[in-house]
Design an enzyme around this catalytic site. Structure first.
Site, PDB file in Angstrom:
ATOM      1  N   ASP A  27      -3.409  -6.734  -4.807  1.00 36.89           N
ATOM      2  CA  ASP A  27      -3.800  -8.118  -5.066  1.00 36.89           C
ATOM      3  C   ASP A  27      -2.738  -9.067  -4.531  1.00 36.89           C
ATOM      4  O   ASP A  27      -3.056 -10.112  -3.941  1.00 36.89           O
ATOM      5  CB  ASP A  27      -4.006  -8.308  -6.568  1.00 36.89           C
ATOM      6  CG  ASP A  27      -4.394  -9.734  -6.925  1.00 36.89           C
ATOM      7  OD1 ASP A  27      -5.405 -10.209  -6.390  1.00 36.89           O
ATOM      8  OD2 ASP A  27      -3.686 -10.361  -7.720  1.00 36.89           O
ATOM      9  N   GLU A  44      -8.449  -3.696  -2.789  1.00 36.46           N
ATOM     10  CA  GLU A  44      -7.078  -4.127  -3.079  1.00 36.46           C
ATOM     11  C   GLU A  44      -6.125  -2.941  -3.077  1.00 36.46           C
ATOM     12  O   GLU A  44      -5.006  -3.023  -2.544  1.00 36.46           O
ATOM     13  CB  GLU A  44      -7.042  -4.848  -4.423  1.00 36.46           C
ATOM     14  CG  GLU A  44      -7.774  -6.183  -4.415  1.00 36.46           C
ATOM     15  CD  GLU A  44      -7.835  -6.830  -5.782  1.00 36.46           C
ATOM     16  OE1 GLU A  44      -8.029  -8.055  -5.842  1.00 36.46           O
ATOM     17  OE2 GLU A  44      -7.683  -6.116  -6.794  1.00 36.46           O
TER      18      GLU A  44
END
Length: 231
Positions: A52, A124
């Site tokens: 992220d 991610e």
């Protein structure tokens, strides 16, 4: 050859990166549903957390390069769109990530390979694995390739809720999130009028009225944005 093993190889070819650390790749593709508690399995949750941040950095860097004259408040909504769950899931489908995922039998049975949350998390995690295996340049190369079509979509002028727009503007300015306060409530119960104040650190508050608290908050947010030239 096992179908999933073949899918992993296909994924590497599509993204143009052959992993040196095979265990790292396997972990990035392993959902938390794998394992029954007795057997410890290293899933992709920590990599998802790292990814992220990697994704946010790459998206911010790319946006700054593409729009060198844009202000922070103008870039923030584009950044949010590029790293959103919806976008990450769409990128995963483009890369055909689903068939390469390692899921529990139950998750797989109920369509986990096509679930936005699972696909976005795996995307991610994959970005984190790329960063750890090949450095930032490897992650950047894949990002620019897979997200190439997303930059135009992120810039589409979709109407936004004024409160959301104000939140994004505040974040883009490096300020705390807006706060709302009801100053007054007048009128009869069947036709109330709310007066609300919205505050953002570093700028004067804005005040607006509405037939409901939500309506007044939206009006106040819109007023502040327009006053600051961001509406």
């Amino acid at each position: 050859m096992d179908r999933r093993v073949a899918a992993v190889g296909d994924l590497e070819r599509r993204i143009g990166h052959r992993f040196e650390d095979r265990e790292l790749l396997e972990r990035a593709l392993t959902h938390a549903s794998v394992g029954d508690g007795a057997k410890k399995v290293r899933d992709n949750e920590v990599l998802e957390f790292i990814g992220d941040r990697v994704l946010g950095l790459l998206a911010a860097e790319a946006l700054a390069q593409r729009f060198p004259k844009a202000k922070e408040g103008e870039l923030a909504p584009r950044l949010n769109a590029l790293v959103s769950r919806e976008t990450c899931a769409r990128v995963a489908r483009k890369a055909e990530l689903g068939p390469a995922l390692r899921l529990s039998a139950s998750s797989s049975k109920i369509g986990g390979r096509e679930t936005d949350s699972i696909l976005a998390g795996a995307t991610e995690a994959l970005m984190a694995a790329l960063y750890q295996d090949g450095g930032l340049e490897a992650a950047r190369k894949v990002f620019l390739d897979l997200w190439n079509d997303e930059f135009d979509r992120a810039g589409e002028g979709r109407p936004r809720d004024p409160k959301t727009a104000l939140q994004e503007w505040a974040q883009g300015q490096g300020r705390p999130l807006p706060t709302y306060r009801v100053l007054d409530r007048t009128g009869p119960d069947h036709a109330p009028v709310f007066t609300v104040e919205v505050s953002v650190t570093g700028v004067d508050p804005a005040i607006a009225k509405g037939k409901s608290r939500q309506e007044a908050e939206k009006a106040a947010a819109k007023a502040l944005l327009e006053r600051e030239g961001a509406g």
